[in-house]
Scaffold this active site. Structure first.
Site, PDB file in Angstrom:
ATOM      1  N   GLN A 141      81.222  46.584  31.349  1.00  0.00           N
ATOM      2  CA  GLN A 141      80.036  47.440  31.220  1.00  0.00           C
ATOM      3  C   GLN A 141      80.338  48.769  30.532  1.00  0.00           C
ATOM      4  OE1 GLN A 141      78.951  46.670  35.570  1.00  0.00           O
ATOM      5  NE2 GLN A 141      76.956  46.946  34.625  1.00  0.00           N
ATOM      6  N   GLY A 177      78.169  49.120  41.917  1.00  0.00           N
ATOM      7  CA  GLY A 177      79.394  48.546  41.373  1.00  0.00           C
ATOM      8  C   GLY A 177      79.371  48.662  39.869  1.00  0.00           C
ATOM      9  N   CYS A 234      70.989  45.411  37.825  1.00  0.00           N
ATOM     10  CA  CYS A 234      72.265  45.652  37.163  1.00  0.00           C
ATOM     11  C   CYS A 234      72.115  46.866  36.251  1.00  0.00           C
ATOM     12  CB  CYS A 234      72.651  44.418  36.342  1.00  0.00           C
ATOM     13  SG  CYS A 234      74.183  44.595  35.426  1.00  0.00           S
ATOM     14  N   LEU A 235      73.116  47.731  36.250  1.00  0.00           N
ATOM     15  CA  LEU A 235      73.064  48.927  35.396  1.00  0.00           C
ATOM     16  C   LEU A 235      72.998  48.552  33.920  1.00  0.00           C
ATOM     17  CD1 LEU A 235      75.711  51.151  37.218  1.00  0.00           C
ATOM     18  CD2 LEU A 235      73.216  51.404  37.285  1.00  0.00           C
ATOM     19  N   HIS A 241      78.657  39.565  42.095  1.00  0.00           N
ATOM     20  CA  HIS A 241      78.029  40.157  40.911  1.00  0.00           C
ATOM     21  C   HIS A 241      79.088  40.771  39.992  1.00  0.00           C
ATOM     22  CE1 HIS A 241      74.536  42.460  39.011  1.00  0.00           C
ATOM     23  NE2 HIS A 241      75.593  43.101  38.540  1.00  0.00           N
TER      24      HIS A 241
HETATM   25 ZN    ZN Z   1      75.858  44.429  36.954  1.00  0.00          ZN
END
Ligand code: ZN
Length: 168
Positions: A54, A49, A102-103, A144
């Site tokens: 981000q 996701g 998480c990225l 998330h």
């Molecule tokens: Zn994330």
């Protein structure tokens, strides 16, 4: 379409609340292009996701997809889902411990509690309304991403810091 830079923990945009967008704004080439870029960026990074924060955009848009992802062999597949202006509420009190990453937090995992079942309302990229239930690990993924849009990182929800690990 293009892959954008993913900002990482410490960047202030990850701590800000993304704003709702109107249907008119959703229909613009700018926002449709943002959605295309977010899908490309998520796939290129091998993520499950990605929220607009981000890629340093404070619009309430996130994309989710799990398709036999080697990063997440334990996750059930989720078809590509674009969620705009999502509103999420838990259904019942039951929670489950999920190990997340998480990225925007490279190479760190931690265990936290997520609601087992959530009701999520959102607009898709065409502006159609959805009102659906999500359960289990899929519910965790939705929680998330909506957290990101509220400026919350999974790090904040890890109650026991001894659960932090690297992927290795
Ligand atoms: Zn994330």
């Amino acid at each position: 379409m293009s892959v954008r830079e993913i900002v990482t923990v410490g960047h202030p945009v990850l701590r800000q609340r993304a704003r709702e967008i109107s249907r008119e704004e959703l229909a613009t080439a700018e926002v449709q292009g943002l959605i295309d870029d977010m899908i490309d960026t998520m796939r290129a990074a091998g993520g499950a996701g990605l929220a607009a924060n981000q890629v340093a955009e404070l619009r309430r848009v996130a994309v989710i997809e799990v398709d036999n992802n080697p990063r997440y062999p334990y996750k059930p597949p989720i078809p590509l889902t674009v969620i705009v202006n999502p509103v999420l509420e838990p259904v019942g009190e039951e929670t489950v411990a999920i190990n997340e990453g998480c990225l925007s937090v490279p190479d760190l995992r931690g265990t936290l509690e997520r609601f087992v079942t959530v009701r999520v309302r959102w607009l898709d990229r065409e502006g159609n309304e959805h009102d659906e239930l999500r359960c289990g690990l899929t519910a965790g993924t939705f929680q998330h991403e909506v957290d990101h849009l509220d400026g919350v990182l999974f790090l904040d929800r890890v109650a026991d810091p001894t659960t932090f690990t690297t992927w290795e």
